[in-house]
Design a protein around this motif. Sequence first.
Motif, PDB file in Angstrom:
ATOM      1  N   THR A 143      29.580  39.410  35.152  1.00  0.00           N
ATOM      2  CA  THR A 143      29.976  38.323  35.990  1.00  0.00           C
ATOM      3  C   THR A 143      30.678  38.678  37.350  1.00  0.00           C
ATOM      4  O   THR A 143      30.343  38.449  38.319  1.00  0.00           O
ATOM      5  N   LEU A 144      31.718  39.766  37.125  1.00  0.00           N
ATOM      6  CA  LEU A 144      32.351  40.215  38.239  1.00  0.00           C
ATOM      7  C   LEU A 144      31.775  41.463  38.879  1.00  0.00           C
ATOM      8  O   LEU A 144      31.910  41.842  40.004  1.00  0.00           O
ATOM      9  N   GLY A 145      30.876  42.011  38.116  1.00  0.00           N
ATOM     10  CA  GLY A 145      30.126  42.967  38.581  1.00  0.00           C
ATOM     11  C   GLY A 145      30.795  44.360  38.831  1.00  0.00           C
ATOM     12  O   GLY A 145      30.564  45.390  39.485  1.00  0.00           O
ATOM     13  N   LEU A 146      31.971  44.306  37.949  1.00  0.00           N
ATOM     14  CA  LEU A 146      32.870  45.742  37.881  1.00  0.00           C
ATOM     15  C   LEU A 146      31.910  46.825  37.199  1.00  0.00           C
ATOM     16  O   LEU A 146      31.441  46.444  36.064  1.00  0.00           O
ATOM     17  N   PRO A 147      32.453  47.918  37.533  1.00  0.00           N
ATOM     18  CA  PRO A 147      31.749  49.278  36.748  1.00  0.00           C
ATOM     19  C   PRO A 147      32.484  48.973  35.646  1.00  0.00           C
ATOM     20  O   PRO A 147      33.899  48.925  35.351  1.00  0.00           O
ATOM     21  N   ASN A 148      31.742  49.507  34.343  1.00  0.00           N
ATOM     22  CA  ASN A 148      32.410  49.336  32.848  1.00  0.00           C
ATOM     23  C   ASN A 148      33.217  50.283  32.617  1.00  0.00           C
ATOM     24  O   ASN A 148      33.995  50.419  31.808  1.00  0.00           O
ATOM     25  N   VAL A 149      33.256  51.399  33.767  1.00  0.00           N
ATOM     26  CA  VAL A 149      34.438  52.443  33.445  1.00  0.00           C
ATOM     27  C   VAL A 149      35.704  52.015  33.751  1.00  0.00           C
ATOM     28  O   VAL A 149      36.818  52.604  33.042  1.00  0.00           O
ATOM     29  N   VAL A 150      35.994  50.836  34.427  1.00  0.00           N
ATOM     30  CA  VAL A 150      37.385  50.272  34.308  1.00  0.00           C
ATOM     31  C   VAL A 150      37.938  49.893  32.930  1.00  0.00           C
ATOM     32  O   VAL A 150      38.986  50.050  32.885  1.00  0.00           O
ATOM     33  N   ARG A 151      36.997  49.508  32.092  1.00  0.00           N
ATOM     34  CA  ARG A 151      37.281  49.151  30.842  1.00  0.00           C
ATOM     35  C   ARG A 151      37.440  50.354  29.959  1.00  0.00           C
ATOM     36  O   ARG A 151      38.581  50.808  29.270  1.00  0.00           O
ATOM     37  N   VAL A 152      36.582  51.426  29.923  1.00  0.00           N
ATOM     38  CA  VAL A 152      36.502  52.531  29.017  1.00  0.00           C
ATOM     39  C   VAL A 152      37.419  53.548  29.560  1.00  0.00           C
ATOM     40  O   VAL A 152      37.738  54.676  28.540  1.00  0.00           O
TER      41      VAL A 152
END
Length: 627
Positions: A143-152
């Motif tokens: 949805t937001l197109g954020l890189p998943n590295v922000v989470r992990v």
Amino acid sequence: MAHASSVIPELPDDLDGGTAVPLGAHATSRWMWPLEGLSAALMLAIIGLLLGGVVSRYMFSSPIDWIDEVVSIAFIWLAMSGAAIAMQRNEHLRLTLFVDMLPERLRTFVQALSLVCVATFLLALIGPAIEHAREEWFVVTPTLGLPNVVRVAAIVFGVALMLLIVLIHALRTVRWPQLLAAVVLVAGVAMLCLGLKPQWMQLGLLNLVIFLVGVVALSLAAGVPIAFCFGLGVMSFLAFSSDVPLVVVVGRMDEGMANFVLVSVPIFVMLGCVLDATGMGKAIVDFLASLIGHVKAGMSYVLLGSLFIVSGISGSKVSDMATVAPALFPEMKRRGNKPPEMIALLATGAAMADTVPPSIVLIVLGSVAGVSIAGLFQAGFFVAMVLLGALLVLARWKARHEQTEGARRPTAALIGRLLVIAAPALVLPFLIRSAVGGGVATATEVSTIAVLYALLVGQVLYGGIGLRKIYAMLVETAALSGAILLILGTASAMAWAITQSGVVQHLSVFLTTLPGGWIAFMGVTIVVFLILGCLLEGLPAVLLLAPIMFPIAKKLGINDIHYSMVVVTAMNVGLMMPPIGVGFYIACRIGDAKPDDVIAAIWPYLVALLVGVVVIAAVPGVSTFAL
């Protein structure tokens, strides 16, 4: 004694640095305050976002798509920061029964060894965690197109911070000779195992016994927190007996903690804190006491009934026992009840009530095993009633000589007044069960609504909660949730390793061909979860074995809900079984009694619960008729 993650550990008076002491024995350091503030803010953000999503969806028919993504990011950061806070506070679940039996000099060395083992796992995990974060850079959220590295990146942050906490604690509290000896021993064993890797790889499935059973059992006996026992077991298994890269461990941990359903865990933990702080639980206890407390065995009925109802609000056995015991034990003592009997009833009553919605164990089980949480909530209520009936019958027989001459029957006016006070609290468990069971809302949505309801009702009718207390509850919720979720992550990695080894297929063939069919399999299930409930506490046992046992149960034609109820009830009985069961020691501590005095008293109640478990296992309709 065994400590649970939600129980404040007993700390030694002498913290001069000369002896290894439990992690977290020192007061909260100033450098931890920003982390606590971050955790509290994340918790508030998660609750606020979820509430906003519920309002937008149900009141304005306009769902906000990006909320789930933001909540999932905040959730993993909450889990890892909470795990670090739990590390500093010594609130990670561990077994200290065997360590406490050792002579003092050996005990301090084993405690030092435990710290080195934890540090070794975290140090070995940093590199794979960074590699996992790099791999996730190219994955974007839908949805937001954020890189998943922000989470992990939260995993890298949490692992590094926990390692720093362990190292600081070890340097402050362990004598240098002991620390050096522990480091040399762990390093020597690791080098030896690495040198023998070709030989390990030739052993095949025997490595499962050596690493996933032997290493985990030795770590558990040495007082290593359970999450790290699982982590050490799976990491040593992969590093020394396979060519699988260790980044897989981080990936499995990430996957184990990523299920959106688990967001309801910290929120229900928060709900339990609100229940305790507002006195809503005590209001329920007072009302039940006025209603039936004057009859023979009346206070025992009140204790069991209170646990049954209060459990439907808090979702936590520790919270239930801590709410009910102080309100009822004085009057029970006055009527001639002996403390060991009271604590035995408290412990087994808490075990009985753990299937009452919103049980955190049921939520996690539904997430791990892919079972309908709404169905688990529906079935859990009736299963708990079967166990409640068994305990009520035994309590009445035990109270046949109870002195009730001095007990006054309350007036109707007093009962009515107490009902008015307790009514807002009594509504909450039925609201939770009906909303989830009826499909009106998910467990996560209901948890946020329940917290808001409890805060508003508590503020208006029960004296309210100060801002400082709310902040403390938010931090405590983060710490407890972090400890739970870290166990979930490492147990998921361990379960994956067991599954990939192929042993599940062999186990499946064996268990599905047992004489007696599904009934024999149910018997094996009860025995296995009784034992694991003693050793590992509820969540780790579920997380470890659910992915293995549920497919076998399905092959035998056993309903998922029925099997879930057998697993949870057997595990809860094991949790309260002396001399190892963690819940047994928690109950003794809350009741301020020596475990040695309670052991003899608790066995009749445990037998009553076991009879109930057998009935639940043998009669599927008990679990499924309400579905």
